[in-house]
Design a protein around this motif. Structure first.
Motif, PDB file in Angstrom:
ATOM      1  N   THR A  57      45.473  43.667  32.943  1.00 36.22           N
ATOM      2  CA  THR A  57      45.875  44.251  34.225  1.00 36.22           C
ATOM      3  C   THR A  57      44.806  43.946  35.266  1.00 36.22           C
ATOM      4  OG1 THR A  57      44.862  46.377  33.629  1.00 36.22           O
ATOM      5  CG2 THR A  57      47.221  46.116  33.180  1.00 36.22           C
ATOM      6  N   ILE A  58      45.214  43.927  36.507  1.00 40.06           N
ATOM      7  CA  ILE A  58      44.275  43.669  37.603  1.00 40.06           C
ATOM      8  C   ILE A  58      43.294  44.830  37.693  1.00 40.06           C
ATOM      9  CG2 ILE A  58      44.046  43.204  40.062  1.00 40.06           C
ATOM     10  CD1 ILE A  58      45.614  41.044  38.572  1.00 40.06           C
ATOM     11  N   LYS A  59      41.996  44.502  37.636  1.00 40.75           N
ATOM     12  CA  LYS A  59      40.939  45.514  37.717  1.00 40.75           C
ATOM     13  C   LYS A  59      40.327  45.527  39.116  1.00 40.75           C
ATOM     14  CE  LYS A  59      41.016  46.296  33.149  1.00 40.75           C
ATOM     15  NZ  LYS A  59      41.882  45.199  32.696  1.00 40.75           N
ATOM     16  N   ASN A  60      39.583  46.609  39.428  1.00 39.45           N
ATOM     17  CA  ASN A  60      38.851  46.652  40.689  1.00 39.45           C
ATOM     18  C   ASN A  60      37.906  45.458  40.770  1.00 39.45           C
ATOM     19  OD1 ASN A  60      39.743  48.997  42.098  1.00 39.45           O
ATOM     20  ND2 ASN A  60      38.716  50.284  40.595  1.00 39.45           N
ATOM     21  N   GLY A  61      37.919  44.760  41.870  1.00 38.74           N
ATOM     22  CA  GLY A  61      37.060  43.600  42.050  1.00 38.74           C
ATOM     23  C   GLY A  61      37.675  42.291  41.593  1.00 38.74           C
ATOM     24  N   LYS A  66      38.725  34.798  40.560  1.00 37.01           N
ATOM     25  CA  LYS A  66      37.824  35.307  39.519  1.00 37.01           C
ATOM     26  C   LYS A  66      38.499  35.307  38.154  1.00 37.01           C
ATOM     27  CE  LYS A  66      34.842  38.187  42.417  1.00 37.01           C
ATOM     28  NZ  LYS A  66      34.386  39.565  42.727  1.00 37.01           N
ATOM     29  N   ILE A  67      39.789  35.645  38.136  1.00 35.93           N
ATOM     30  CA  ILE A  67      40.520  35.665  36.859  1.00 35.93           C
ATOM     31  C   ILE A  67      40.575  34.261  36.260  1.00 35.93           C
ATOM     32  CG2 ILE A  67      42.781  36.035  35.797  1.00 35.93           C
ATOM     33  CD1 ILE A  67      43.175  38.322  37.845  1.00 35.93           C
ATOM     34  N   LEU A  68      40.910  33.255  37.086  1.00 40.52           N
ATOM     35  CA  LEU A  68      40.991  31.887  36.574  1.00 40.52           C
ATOM     36  C   LEU A  68      39.622  31.339  36.214  1.00 40.52           C
ATOM     37  CD1 LEU A  68      43.759  30.094  38.666  1.00 40.52           C
ATOM     38  CD2 LEU A  68      43.961  31.480  36.607  1.00 40.52           C
ATOM     39  N   GLU A  69      38.600  31.703  36.998  1.00 40.44           N
ATOM     40  CA  GLU A  69      37.252  31.225  36.689  1.00 40.44           C
ATOM     41  C   GLU A  69      36.782  31.768  35.339  1.00 40.44           C
ATOM     42  OE1 GLU A  69      32.929  30.847  38.922  1.00 40.44           O
ATOM     43  OE2 GLU A  69      34.084  32.698  39.104  1.00 40.44           O
ATOM     44  N   ARG A  70      37.113  33.048  35.058  1.00 42.68           N
ATOM     45  CA  ARG A  70      36.743  33.627  33.763  1.00 42.68           C
ATOM     46  C   ARG A  70      37.438  32.907  32.608  1.00 42.68           C
ATOM     47  NH1 ARG A  70      37.397  38.949  36.164  1.00 42.68           N
ATOM     48  NH2 ARG A  70      39.416  39.146  35.133  1.00 42.68           N
ATOM     49  N   ASN A  71      38.516  32.213  32.931  1.00 39.64           N
ATOM     50  CA  ASN A  71      39.299  31.536  31.905  1.00 39.64           C
ATOM     51  C   ASN A  71      39.199  30.019  32.023  1.00 39.64           C
ATOM     52  OD1 ASN A  71      41.031  33.690  30.286  1.00 39.64           O
ATOM     53  ND2 ASN A  71      40.874  34.392  32.415  1.00 39.64           N
ATOM     54  N   ASN A  72      37.986  29.563  32.407  1.00 42.30           N
ATOM     55  CA  ASN A  72      37.597  28.148  32.298  1.00 42.30           C
ATOM     56  C   ASN A  72      38.266  27.208  33.283  1.00 42.30           C
ATOM     57  OD1 ASN A  72      35.998  28.876  29.971  1.00 42.30           O
ATOM     58  ND2 ASN A  72      37.920  28.912  28.809  1.00 42.30           N
ATOM     59  N   PRO A  76      37.332  24.124  42.476  1.00 43.06           N
ATOM     60  CA  PRO A  76      38.137  23.116  43.194  1.00 43.06           C
ATOM     61  C   PRO A  76      39.609  23.168  42.791  1.00 43.06           C
ATOM     62  CG  PRO A  76      36.082  22.169  42.450  1.00 43.06           C
ATOM     63  CD  PRO A  76      36.144  23.523  41.830  1.00 43.06           C
ATOM     64  N   LYS A  77      39.864  23.322  41.477  1.00 44.35           N
ATOM     65  CA  LYS A  77      41.256  23.399  41.028  1.00 44.35           C
ATOM     66  C   LYS A  77      41.885  24.724  41.448  1.00 44.35           C
ATOM     67  CE  LYS A  77      44.389  22.690  37.171  1.00 44.35           C
ATOM     68  NZ  LYS A  77      44.565  22.307  35.752  1.00 44.35           N
ATOM     69  N   ILE A  78      41.101  25.808  41.400  1.00 41.95           N
ATOM     70  CA  ILE A  78      41.617  27.113  41.817  1.00 41.95           C
ATOM     71  C   ILE A  78      42.083  27.058  43.269  1.00 41.95           C
ATOM     72  CG2 ILE A  78      40.994  29.527  42.296  1.00 41.95           C
ATOM     73  CD1 ILE A  78      39.075  29.348  39.889  1.00 41.95           C
ATOM     74  N   PHE A  79      41.258  26.443  44.134  1.00 36.05           N
ATOM     75  CA  PHE A  79      41.626  26.316  45.544  1.00 36.05           C
ATOM     76  C   PHE A  79      42.915  25.503  45.691  1.00 36.05           C
ATOM     77  CE2 PHE A  79      41.531  23.942  49.545  1.00 36.05           C
ATOM     78  CZ  PHE A  79      41.432  24.987  50.455  1.00 36.05           C
ATOM     79  N   HIS A  80      43.024  24.434  44.925  1.00 34.08           N
ATOM     80  CA  HIS A  80      44.206  23.570  44.980  1.00 34.08           C
ATOM     81  C   HIS A  80      45.449  24.353  44.527  1.00 34.08           C
ATOM     82  CE1 HIS A  80      46.352  19.893  45.339  1.00 34.08           C
ATOM     83  NE2 HIS A  80      46.552  19.715  44.032  1.00 34.08           N
ATOM     84  N   ASN A  90      51.484  35.129  48.010  1.00 30.12           N
ATOM     85  CA  ASN A  90      50.148  35.306  48.567  1.00 30.12           C
ATOM     86  C   ASN A  90      49.243  35.889  47.487  1.00 30.12           C
ATOM     87  OD1 ASN A  90      47.823  35.906  49.959  1.00 30.12           O
ATOM     88  ND2 ASN A  90      48.846  36.944  51.660  1.00 30.12           N
ATOM     89  N   ILE A  91      48.321  35.084  46.977  1.00 32.39           N
ATOM     90  CA  ILE A  91      47.483  35.529  45.854  1.00 32.39           C
ATOM     91  C   ILE A  91      46.550  36.667  46.248  1.00 32.39           C
ATOM     92  CG2 ILE A  91      47.572  33.301  44.681  1.00 32.39           C
ATOM     93  CD1 ILE A  91      44.724  32.805  45.844  1.00 32.39           C
ATOM     94  N   ARG A  92      46.396  36.941  47.541  1.00 35.52           N
ATOM     95  CA  ARG A  92      45.553  38.061  47.973  1.00 35.52           C
ATOM     96  C   ARG A  92      46.247  39.411  47.769  1.00 35.52           C
ATOM     97  NH1 ARG A  92      44.504  34.279  52.196  1.00 35.52           N
ATOM     98  NH2 ARG A  92      42.339  33.550  52.160  1.00 35.52           N
ATOM     99  N   LYS A  93      47.537  39.385  47.417  1.00 30.14           N
ATOM    100  CA  LYS A  93      48.293  40.624  47.282  1.00 30.14           C
ATOM    101  C   LYS A  93      48.311  41.179  45.854  1.00 30.14           C
ATOM    102  CE  LYS A  93      51.356  40.195  51.264  1.00 30.14           C
ATOM    103  NZ  LYS A  93      52.756  40.209  51.757  1.00 30.14           N
ATOM    104  N   LEU A  94      47.400  40.704  45.009  1.00 30.30           N
ATOM    105  CA  LEU A  94      47.302  41.282  43.667  1.00 30.30           C
ATOM    106  C   LEU A  94      46.872  42.746  43.776  1.00 30.30           C
ATOM    107  CD1 LEU A  94      45.468  38.434  41.696  1.00 30.30           C
ATOM    108  CD2 LEU A  94      47.918  38.811  41.942  1.00 30.30           C
ATOM    109  N   GLN A  95      47.584  43.641  43.100  1.00 29.04           N
ATOM    110  CA  GLN A  95      47.304  45.068  43.194  1.00 29.04           C
ATOM    111  C   GLN A  95      46.649  45.569  41.908  1.00 29.04           C
ATOM    112  OE1 GLN A  95      50.641  47.480  44.548  1.00 29.04           O
ATOM    113  NE2 GLN A  95      51.569  45.686  45.488  1.00 29.04           N
ATOM    114  N   VAL A  96      45.634  46.414  42.090  1.00 24.30           N
ATOM    115  CA  VAL A  96      44.935  46.998  40.949  1.00 24.30           C
ATOM    116  C   VAL A  96      45.926  47.764  40.067  1.00 24.30           C
ATOM    117  CG1 VAL A  96      43.195  48.705  40.247  1.00 24.30           C
ATOM    118  CG2 VAL A  96      42.731  47.147  42.157  1.00 24.30           C
TER     119      VAL A  96
END
Length: 435
Positions: A57-61, A66-72, A76-80, A90-96
C-alpha cells in the motif's frame, strides 16, 4: 455311447492343447501421473500464475518514483515511464493507504528482478495499469461487478441498527432506511418493540468475491405502530438520473432536503446567533450554520438537487461549496479538505461534493452546513421544508404498473418464524436469502 466317446475325445484333445500352450506374458502396467495445468488466476487482466506479484500500500512519503527506484528501476527510465503515462494517469495522485501491485515475470533469467508492470487501485473496483516491459503504455479499467438481489426481514427488539448488526448486515442498509428513505416518515429513534420490516435490496460484489457493500434498496415495507409504510425505488428523470422513493399510492416519501450533509455524523454545534466562540476569545459571534463533526476525509453530500454557484477557498470558510436549489433555497458547505465539484455542475441529492477537512477557521474536523432562504441564513431544523417533487401524472400509471410484481414479492416475504401477535422473541429474527 459312441457320442459320449467323441465328446470325451474332443475334451481330452482340447485340454492337452491348453496345457501345451504357453501362457501369454503379463506386462505390468505403469501408473501414469496426469498433471493438470494450474487453474488460471485472473486479476487486472493478467494470469497471476505467470508472474511473481508483490503487493503493498502507498505509505507516507511514497511516490511513484521512489516505489520504482526501490524495485531496481533507474530514474531516467522512471521519468520516461511517467511522461508516457501522464495522459492516462497523473502519478502524483497516489493516495496514502491505497493498494498497489508490482508484476515480475517468472520467466526472467536476470539475477536482479525488475518489475514489468505497476498496478494502482484508487478504489476497490477501479485500477490503473502501467506496463513498461518493452514499450510503455498505461490504461484504466475496472474489475467485474456482480449485483445480487437479497431479501431480509426483521422484528425490532431494541433498534434497527442492532437488529441488522447482530446478523452481520452492512450498516449502510440501516443508514439508507433511516436517513434516506424514511427520514421524513419514521423517527428511527422512537421505534417500538415489535415494529417489523421487510427489505428487498442489492449487494455489490467485485470479482465475485470482494464484498462491495449495499448497492441500492429496491423496496421496503416497514410496519411501525401497526401501520404499514411502503417504499418503492423509482427513477423519475433518466437524463439527470434522479431516483426517489414513493409509497404504494405514488406519494413521494422524502422532503426536498436531506436532514444532514454527512452520514453517521454528530451535531457538534447548532445554529446560534448568540454563541460565544473560543477561537475568537469567547466574544459573542453569531453562528449561522450547523456543524456536523466527522473524521477527515468523510464524504460530504449535497442535501438537495441543485446547481453549484460557488466552489473555492476563501478566508475563514476554507474550502467551500455553495449550491442554489431553486429561487428560494441555497446551501453552503464549509471547511472542506477537498472539493469535488465546480461552478455550473448540476448535483443530485446525496451526491458527494467534497470531503470533511479543517481548512479555514476551525478547531476540529467538521463541515459547517449553512442554509439560505430568500437570501437570508436560517436554521434548517426550524424550517417547514417543502416535500420533494411529486411524481408526474404521465409517470404515475407507469409507476403503479412497475411496483405490482415488487409489492407482491415484498408482501410474500415471511417473518421467520411467523410470530403470534404480542409475542416477540428476545433476539431479533432475520431472514436473508440470495436470488
Amino acid at each position: 455311447m459312441g457320442n459320449k466317446c467323441v465328446v470325451l475325445a474332443v475334451l481330452a484333445i482340447t485340454g492337452i492343447a491348453c496345457k501345451n500352450e504357453k501362457p501369454e506374458s503379463i506386462i505390468p502396467q505403469e501408473d501414469v501421473a496426469i498433471v493438470e495445468a494450474p487453474k488460471e488466476v485472473l486479476e487486472f487482466g493478467f494470469n497471476l500464475n505467470d508472474y511473481i506479484v508483490k503487493r503493498d500500500t502507498i505509505k507516507n512519503g511514497d511516490s511513484f518514483g521512489k516505489i520504482l527506484e526501490r524495485n531496481n528501476i533507474g530514474y531516467p527510465k522512471i521519468f520516461h515511464i511517467a511522461e508516457k503515462a501522464k495522459d492516462t494517469f497523473n502519478i502524483r495522485k497516489l493516495q496514502v493507504g491505497k493498494p498497489y501491485a508490482l508484476m515480475y515475470s517468472k520467466d526472467s533469467k536476470d539475477s536482479i528482478k525488475i518489475p514489468e508492470s505497476f498496478i494502482y487501485q484508487p478504489t476497490k473496483e477501479d485500477y490503473v495499469v502501467i506496463n513498461f516491459k518493452d514499450s510503455i503504455h498505461a490504461y484504466k479499467s475496472s474489475k467485474p461487478i456482480t449485483y445480487v438481489e437479497k431479501t431480509i426481514s426483521g422484528i425490532i427488539t431494541s433498534s434497527i441498527s442492532e437488529t441488522l448488526d447482530e446478523k452481520g448486515v452492512s450498516p449502510v442498509l440501516t443508514n439508507k432506511l433511516a436517513d434516506n428513505i424514511y427520514a421524513w416518515t419514521i423517527d428511527f429513534n422512537r421505534l417500538q418493540k415489535g415494529d417489523r420490516f421487510k427489505v428487498i435490496y442489492t449487494d455489490k460484489y467485485i470479482d465475485d468475491s470482494i464484498y462491495g457493500g449495499v448497492h441500492d434498496v429496491k423496496a421496503v415495507l416497514f410496519e411501525h405502530k401497526n401501520e404499514p409504510f411502503y417504499a418503492f425505488r423509482f427513477q423519475t428523470d433518466s437524463l439527470k438520473g434522479i431516483i426517489d422513493y414513493f409509497n404504494e399510492e405514488a406519494k413521494n416519501l422524502r422532503r426536498a432536503f436531506l436532514k444532514a450533509p454527512v452520514e453517521f455524523a454528530r451535531i457538534s454545534s447548532r445554529y446560534n446567533l448568540n454563541r460565544r466562540i473560543a477561537l475568537y476569545g469567547y466574544s459573542v459571534r453569531a453562528h449561522k450554520g450547523t456543524d456536523f463533526a466527522a473524521p477527515i476525509g468523510t464524504p460530504i453530500r449535497a442535501t438537495a438537487n441543485g446547481t453549484v454557484t460557488e466552489s473555492r477557498r476563501k478566508g475563514g470558510n476554507g474550502n467551500y461549496v455553495k449550491i442554489r436549489h431553486n429561487a428560494t433555497y441555497e446551501t453552503q458547505y464549509l471547511h472542506m479538505q477537498k472539493r469535488k465539484v465546480k461552478v455550473g455542475d448540476f448535483v443530485k441529492q446525496g451526491d458527494v461534493i467534497g470531503w470533511i477537512g479543517m481548512t479555514g477557521n476551525t478547531s476540529g474536523p467538521h463541515v459547517c452546513y449553512r442554509f439560505w432562504k430568500n437570501g437570508r441564513q436560517v436554521d434548517p431544523f426550524k424550517q417547514k421544508l417543502p416535500e420533494a417533487k411529486p411524481i408526474s401524472d404521465s409517470l404515475k400509471l407507469k409507476f403503479l404498473e412497475h411496483i405490482k410484481p415488487i409489492k407482491y414479492q415484498l408482501d410474500n416475504i415471511l417473518y421467520e418464524p411467523e410470530i403470534p401477535e404480542n409475542q416477540y422473541p428476545e433476539q431479533p429474527v432475520i431472514r436473508q436469502s440470495t436470488t
